[in-house]
Design a protein around this motif. Structure first.
Motif, PDB file in Angstrom:
ATOM      1  N   ALA A   1      13.753 -13.829 -10.375  1.00 26.72           N
ATOM      2  CA  ALA A   1      14.062 -14.095 -11.799  1.00 26.72           C
ATOM      3  C   ALA A   1      15.529 -14.415 -12.051  1.00 26.72           C
ATOM      4  CB  ALA A   1      13.595 -12.928 -12.573  1.00 26.72           C
ATOM      5  N   ARG A   2      16.373 -13.556 -11.565  1.00 24.55           N
ATOM      6  CA  ARG A   2      17.776 -13.800 -11.707  1.00 24.55           C
ATOM      7  C   ARG A   2      18.332 -14.988 -10.855  1.00 24.55           C
ATOM      8  NH1 ARG A   2      21.740 -11.769  -7.796  1.00 24.55           N
ATOM      9  NH2 ARG A   2      19.936 -11.681  -6.495  1.00 24.55           N
ATOM     10  N   ASN A   3      17.864 -15.203  -9.884  1.00 26.40           N
ATOM     11  CA  ASN A   3      18.228 -16.567  -9.261  1.00 26.40           C
ATOM     12  C   ASN A   3      17.816 -17.869 -10.182  1.00 26.40           C
ATOM     13  OD1 ASN A   3      19.234 -15.041  -7.108  1.00 26.40           O
ATOM     14  ND2 ASN A   3      17.631 -15.262  -5.857  1.00 26.40           N
ATOM     15  N   ALA A   4      16.595 -17.846 -10.477  1.00 22.47           N
ATOM     16  CA  ALA A   4      16.129 -18.785 -11.219  1.00 22.47           C
ATOM     17  C   ALA A   4      16.697 -18.844 -12.720  1.00 22.47           C
ATOM     18  CB  ALA A   4      14.511 -18.767 -11.740  1.00 22.47           C
ATOM     19  N   SER A   5      17.031 -17.762 -13.380  1.00 17.33           N
ATOM     20  CA  SER A   5      17.882 -17.813 -14.619  1.00 17.33           C
ATOM     21  C   SER A   5      19.170 -18.231 -14.555  1.00 17.33           C
ATOM     22  CB  SER A   5      17.792 -16.337 -15.186  1.00 17.33           C
ATOM     23  OG  SER A   5      18.707 -16.286 -16.137  1.00 17.33           O
ATOM     24  N   ALA A   6      19.937 -17.908 -13.351  1.00 19.90           N
ATOM     25  CA  ALA A   6      21.362 -18.448 -13.226  1.00 19.90           C
ATOM     26  C   ALA A   6      21.280 -19.869 -12.857  1.00 19.90           C
ATOM     27  CB  ALA A   6      21.847 -17.697 -11.998  1.00 19.90           C
ATOM     28  N   ALA A   7      20.332 -20.251 -12.186  1.00 12.51           N
ATOM     29  CA  ALA A   7      20.254 -21.736 -11.764  1.00 12.51           C
ATOM     30  C   ALA A   7      20.110 -22.686 -13.081  1.00 12.51           C
ATOM     31  CB  ALA A   7      19.248 -22.051 -10.571  1.00 12.51           C
ATOM     32  N   ALA A   8      18.955 -22.122 -13.808  1.00 11.22           N
ATOM     33  CA  ALA A   8      18.664 -22.749 -15.190  1.00 11.22           C
ATOM     34  C   ALA A   8      20.084 -22.898 -16.186  1.00 11.22           C
ATOM     35  CB  ALA A   8      17.362 -22.011 -15.812  1.00 11.22           C
ATOM     36  N   GLN A   9      20.480 -21.513 -16.258  1.00  5.69           N
ATOM     37  CA  GLN A   9      21.908 -21.528 -17.339  1.00  5.69           C
ATOM     38  C   GLN A   9      23.005 -22.405 -16.531  1.00  5.69           C
ATOM     39  OE1 GLN A   9      22.692 -17.539 -17.190  1.00  5.69           O
ATOM     40  NE2 GLN A   9      21.367 -17.006 -18.840  1.00  5.69           N
ATOM     41  N   ALA A  10      22.926 -22.796 -15.277  1.00  8.57           N
ATOM     42  CA  ALA A  10      24.296 -23.502 -14.788  1.00  8.57           C
ATOM     43  C   ALA A  10      23.711 -24.985 -14.916  1.00  8.57           C
ATOM     44  CB  ALA A  10      24.526 -23.171 -13.544  1.00  8.57           C
ATOM     45  N   GLY A  11      22.185 -25.517 -15.298  1.00  8.75           N
ATOM     46  CA  GLY A  11      21.899 -26.533 -15.381  1.00  8.75           C
ATOM     47  C   GLY A  11      21.319 -27.240 -14.158  1.00  8.75           C
TER      48      GLY A  11
ATOM     49  N   ASN B   1       0.766  -1.094   0.193  1.00  8.69           N
ATOM     50  CA  ASN B   1       0.140   0.029   0.059  1.00  8.69           C
ATOM     51  C   ASN B   1       0.765   1.269  -0.046  1.00  8.69           C
ATOM     52  OD1 ASN B   1       0.861  -0.289   2.570  1.00  8.69           O
ATOM     53  ND2 ASN B   1      -0.891   0.125   3.606  1.00  8.69           N
ATOM     54  N   SER B   2       2.109   1.278  -0.327  1.00 10.13           N
ATOM     55  CA  SER B   2       3.160   2.297  -0.122  1.00 10.13           C
ATOM     56  C   SER B   2       4.007   2.156  -1.409  1.00 10.13           C
ATOM     57  CB  SER B   2       3.891   2.505   1.189  1.00 10.13           C
ATOM     58  OG  SER B   2       4.863   1.378   1.268  1.00 10.13           O
ATOM     59  N   PHE B   3       4.428   3.282  -1.864  1.00  2.00           N
ATOM     60  CA  PHE B   3       5.394   3.330  -2.901  1.00  2.00           C
ATOM     61  C   PHE B   3       6.596   2.569  -2.520  1.00  2.00           C
ATOM     62  CE2 PHE B   3       9.329   5.175  -4.792  1.00  2.00           C
ATOM     63  CZ  PHE B   3       8.919   4.894  -6.367  1.00  2.00           C
ATOM     64  N   PHE B   4       7.010   2.366  -1.267  1.00  9.36           N
ATOM     65  CA  PHE B   4       8.333   1.647  -1.236  1.00  9.36           C
ATOM     66  C   PHE B   4       8.162   0.120  -0.813  1.00  9.36           C
ATOM     67  CE2 PHE B   4       9.510   5.803   0.339  1.00  9.36           C
ATOM     68  CZ  PHE B   4      10.759   5.880  -0.365  1.00  9.36           C
ATOM     69  N   GLY B   5       6.815  -0.106  -0.706  1.00 16.84           N
ATOM     70  CA  GLY B   5       6.412  -1.415  -0.619  1.00 16.84           C
ATOM     71  C   GLY B   5       6.256  -2.371  -2.092  1.00 16.84           C
ATOM     72  N   GLY B   6       5.869  -1.309  -2.855  1.00 16.39           N
ATOM     73  CA  GLY B   6       5.775  -1.838  -4.163  1.00 16.39           C
ATOM     74  C   GLY B   6       7.296  -1.882  -4.920  1.00 16.39           C
ATOM     75  N   ILE B   7       7.865  -0.953  -4.606  1.00 11.84           N
ATOM     76  CA  ILE B   7       9.267  -1.167  -5.028  1.00 11.84           C
ATOM     77  C   ILE B   7      10.147  -2.469  -4.355  1.00 11.84           C
ATOM     78  CG2 ILE B   7      11.980  -0.208  -4.784  1.00 11.84           C
ATOM     79  CD1 ILE B   7      10.175   1.432  -6.468  1.00 11.84           C
ATOM     80  N   GLY B   8       9.938  -2.924  -3.179  1.00 12.61           N
ATOM     81  CA  GLY B   8      10.262  -3.979  -2.302  1.00 12.61           C
ATOM     82  C   GLY B   8       9.657  -5.445  -3.048  1.00 12.61           C
ATOM     83  N   THR B   9       8.501  -5.365  -3.448  1.00 10.00           N
ATOM     84  CA  THR B   9       8.036  -6.290  -4.316  1.00 10.00           C
ATOM     85  C   THR B   9       8.610  -6.619  -5.568  1.00 10.00           C
ATOM     86  OG1 THR B   9       5.858  -6.132  -3.051  1.00 10.00           O
ATOM     87  CG2 THR B   9       5.703  -7.285  -5.159  1.00 10.00           C
ATOM     88  N   MET B  10       8.712  -5.387  -6.196  1.00 12.54           N
ATOM     89  CA  MET B  10       9.479  -5.302  -7.433  1.00 12.54           C
ATOM     90  C   MET B  10      11.034  -6.058  -7.462  1.00 12.54           C
ATOM     91  SD  MET B  10      10.739  -2.315  -9.992  1.00 12.54           S
ATOM     92  CE  MET B  10      11.986  -1.925  -9.126  1.00 12.54           C
ATOM     93  N   PHE B  11      11.721  -5.618  -6.612  1.00 13.65           N
ATOM     94  CA  PHE B  11      12.989  -6.257  -6.139  1.00 13.65           C
ATOM     95  C   PHE B  11      13.003  -7.748  -5.883  1.00 13.65           C
ATOM     96  CE2 PHE B  11      14.464  -1.928  -5.757  1.00 13.65           C
ATOM     97  CZ  PHE B  11      15.526  -1.742  -6.704  1.00 13.65           C
ATOM     98  N   ALA B  12      11.859  -8.148  -5.141  1.00 11.67           N
ATOM     99  CA  ALA B  12      11.755  -9.467  -4.870  1.00 11.67           C
ATOM    100  C   ALA B  12      11.582 -10.213  -6.046  1.00 11.67           C
ATOM    101  CB  ALA B  12      10.690  -9.923  -3.617  1.00 11.67           C
ATOM    102  N   ILE B  13      10.690  -9.763  -6.848  1.00  9.92           N
ATOM    103  CA  ILE B  13      10.346 -10.571  -8.023  1.00  9.92           C
ATOM    104  C   ILE B  13      11.541 -10.628  -9.216  1.00  9.92           C
ATOM    105  CG2 ILE B  13       9.136 -10.540 -10.369  1.00  9.92           C
ATOM    106  CD1 ILE B  13       6.725  -9.237  -8.510  1.00  9.92           C
ATOM    107  N   LEU B  14      12.390  -9.449  -9.168  1.00 15.67           N
ATOM    108  CA  LEU B  14      13.404  -9.387 -10.038  1.00 15.67           C
ATOM    109  C   LEU B  14      14.590 -10.252  -9.540  1.00 15.67           C
ATOM    110  CD1 LEU B  14      13.717  -5.442 -11.036  1.00 15.67           C
ATOM    111  CD2 LEU B  14      13.329  -7.679 -12.430  1.00 15.67           C
ATOM    112  N   GLY B  15      14.717 -10.446  -8.241  1.00 14.57           N
ATOM    113  CA  GLY B  15      15.647 -11.202  -7.549  1.00 14.57           C
ATOM    114  C   GLY B  15      15.557 -12.779  -7.819  1.00 14.57           C
TER     115      GLY B  15
END
Length: 65
Positions: free
Chosen positions: A32-42, A16-30
């Motif tokens: 995605a980055r972790n899942a992508s790195a794991a998949a690339q490493a097999g 419900n706040s701007f910073f809460g939305g930013i935190g959610t965005m970073f959680a999703i991006l993180g």
């Protein structure tokens, strides 16, 4: 199952706040980055990262890396 079931870990974050939305965005991006790195490493991505991305970890078992 609905997508909200898989994103339950994000429900605890304040949206419900701007910073809460930013935190959610970073959680999703993180996740995605972790899942992508794991998949690339097999490796299988962590179940928690898959859930944040709205992917059922059990359905990912059929994916060949």
């Amino acid at each position: 199952m609905s997508a909200t079931h898989y994103t339950a870990g994000l429900e605890a974050r304040p949206r419900n706040s701007f910073f809460g939305g930013i935190g959610t965005m970073f959680a999703i991006l993180g996740a995605a980055r972790n899942a992508s790195a794991a998949a690339q490493a097999g490796r299988r991505p962590a179940a928690s990262d898959l859930r944040v991305l709205g992917i059922d970890p059990k359905s990912f078992d059929g994916v060949r890396l």
